[in-house]
Design an enzyme around this catalytic site. Sequence first.
Site, PDB file in Angstrom:
ATOM      1  N   LYS A   1       0.843  -1.201   0.000  1.00  0.00           N
ATOM      2  CA  LYS A   1       0.000   0.000   0.000  1.00  0.00           C
ATOM      3  C   LYS A   1       0.875   1.247   0.000  1.00  0.00           C
ATOM      4  O   LYS A   1       1.763   1.402   0.843  1.00  0.00           O
ATOM      5  CB  LYS A   1      -0.858   0.023   1.263  1.00  0.00           C
ATOM      6  CG  LYS A   1      -2.293  -0.351   1.022  1.00  0.00           C
ATOM      7  CD  LYS A   1      -3.024  -0.399   2.320  1.00  0.00           C
ATOM      8  CE  LYS A   1      -4.294   0.388   2.261  1.00  0.00           C
ATOM      9  NZ  LYS A   1      -5.044   0.253   3.525  1.00  0.00           N
TER      10      LYS A   1
HETATM   11  C1  E4P Z   1      -8.438   0.352   3.765  1.00  0.00           C
HETATM   12  O1  E4P Z   1      -7.602   0.022   2.978  1.00  0.00           O
HETATM   13  C2  E4P Z   1      -8.504   1.713   4.363  1.00  0.00           C
HETATM   14  O2  E4P Z   1      -7.304   2.044   4.991  1.00  0.00           O
HETATM   15  C3  E4P Z   1      -9.661   1.742   5.327  1.00  0.00           C
HETATM   16  O3  E4P Z   1     -10.798   1.216   4.667  1.00  0.00           O
HETATM   17  C4  E4P Z   1      -9.941   3.118   5.902  1.00  0.00           C
HETATM   18  O4  E4P Z   1     -11.125   3.055   6.657  1.00  0.00           O
HETATM   19  P1  E4P Z   1     -11.558   4.175   7.719  1.00  0.00           P
HETATM   20  O5  E4P Z   1     -11.828   5.433   6.964  1.00  0.00           O
HETATM   21  O6  E4P Z   1     -12.791   3.628   8.361  1.00  0.00           O
HETATM   22  O7  E4P Z   1     -10.408   4.345   8.672  1.00  0.00           O
END
Ligand code: E4P
Length: 225
Positions: A84
């Site tokens: 990521k």
């Molecule tokens: C996933 O890859 C993201 O980091 C995650 O869905 C973020 O979610 P949030 O906005 O609930 O923290």
Amino acid sequence: MKFFVDTASLDAIHEAHDMGVLDGVTTNPSLVKKEGNVDFHKRVFEICEVVDGDVSAEVTATDFNGMMEEAHTLANIHENVVVKIPLIKEGIKALKALSDEGIRTNCTLCFSPTQALIAAKAGASYISPFIGRVDDISSNGMQLIEEVIQIYDNYGFETEVLAASIRHPMHVKEAALAGADVATMPFETMTKLLDHPLTDRGLERFLDDWEDYKASRKAEAGMAG
Ligand code: E4P
């Protein structure tokens, strides 16, 4: 639509995996923090051992060289690791370099269609538009998903649209209607997809009627005997 669970909790990942519908996992530094005193790289390996699918693990460097170094370490943990990378200028450079090396990436923190466009041009394997966080600032997270899908379709980009920051089943439904390739969600949201009061009431009635049926069969057998 692929279902990913959005967590670094092994318990939640085991539960989601046991349902038989899990295609992958996404983590981020905040989700890892929630787990307390765990070794991040060890946890990524453990997750990969449970799930037969892509597991996103995030770099924390913000410069190109640092991101590349972390990306190589993460990619070496397991063949299912997807690195990521945040959607910043240095991140775009890293996406391109990693894509040229054949390392798969998930471009995270996407909040606009133009960000998604440049990430796809850089060769991101996945783009993660954050629905819930866009909704949180009184904007339209689902419109972002729809526009990214439209742009990718227009130009035939192969980057998969991973609907992220999902907060409830309506987000999943609307992302599915829009044609998102993946929805990543907390395990609680995945189980909520099943909830319907008419299912509960209907099952209760079927089971009550079955008990009545069995009792009457038993009574008739008693009278006949
Ligand atoms: C996933 O890859 C993201 O980091 C995650 O869905 C973020 O979610 P949030 O906005 O609930 O923290």
